[in-house]
Design an enzyme around this catalytic site. Structure first.
Site, mmCIF file in Angstrom:
data_model
loop_
_atom_site.group_PDB
_atom_site.id
_atom_site.type_symbol
_atom_site.label_atom_id
_atom_site.label_comp_id
_atom_site.label_asym_id
_atom_site.label_seq_id
_atom_site.Cartn_x
_atom_site.Cartn_y
_atom_site.Cartn_z
ATOM 1 C CD GLN A 1 -2.921 -0.881 2.391
ATOM 2 O OE1 GLN A 1 -2.625 -1.441 3.441
ATOM 3 N NE2 GLN A 1 -4.004 -0.134 2.273
ATOM 4 C CB CYS B 1 -8.972 -0.722 2.310
ATOM 5 S SG CYS B 1 -7.278 -0.999 1.778
ATOM 6 C CD GLU C 1 -3.677 -4.232 6.650
ATOM 7 O OE1 GLU C 1 -3.012 -4.037 5.612
ATOM 8 O OE2 GLU C 1 -4.663 -3.524 6.937
#
Ligand code: NI
Length: 159
Positions: free
Chosen positions: A51, A89, A132
């Site tokens: 990310q 998210c 995750e």
């Protein structure tokens, strides 16, 4: 420490499978510090390497304030039970979907101190670990979402 730019949904990067972390060095420690700062600044409970543009098997989770877990090369050992809750998210800000996940998870990983640990997680902590972990496999929560979350779903959750 620095905050990092977060990769957003739609970026093909988020569909890639992350590679193992081969060595925990000074750069890794800086990355972990920056990931924690970025997660906190965005009010998140978890953030994965991919990310922030780092395709390595690493994520941080902070469900209980001040209690940060760093998972390096994690493995999911067992899951059980079931929970239905809204999930979001940091790569998809402001959006939430209903996602069914196991209620309990046992996971193993290496911590930032280089030591292996095993954790038994429940509820939101379990959800965060699995969310995750999915990022490391190129999966995102909307793959599992069965509908968008409503105000009512959040009220139910906070009861
Ligand atoms: Ni996420």
């Amino acid at each position: 420490m620095a905050t990092l730019k977060i990769v957003k949904f739609g970026d093909p990067m988020l569909r890639k499978i992350s590679k193992p972390v081969s060595e925990i060095n000074d750069r890794t420690q800086t990355l972990i510090d920056d990931m924690i700062e970025t997660m906190r600044e965005q009010d998140g409970v978890g953030l994965a390497g991919v990310q922030v543009g780092v395709l390595r098997r690493i994520f941080v989770v902070e469900v209980e304030e001040g209690k940060v877990y760093t998972f390096i090369n994690p493995e999911i050992l067992a899951t059980s039970g079931e929970q239905d809750d809204p999930e979001g998210c940091l790569s998809n800000p402001g959006e939430y979907g209903m996602v069914r996940r196991p209620m309990y998870v046992t996971a193993k990983a290496t911590g930032r101190d280089g030591k292996e640990f095993t954790v038994e997680a429940e509820g939101l902590f379990a959800r965060a670990i699995l969310h995750e972990y999915d990022h490391l496999e190129g999966r995102i929560y909307t793959d599992l979402q069965y509908r968008e979350a409503t105000e009512k779903d959040f009220r139910k959750k906070n009861k």
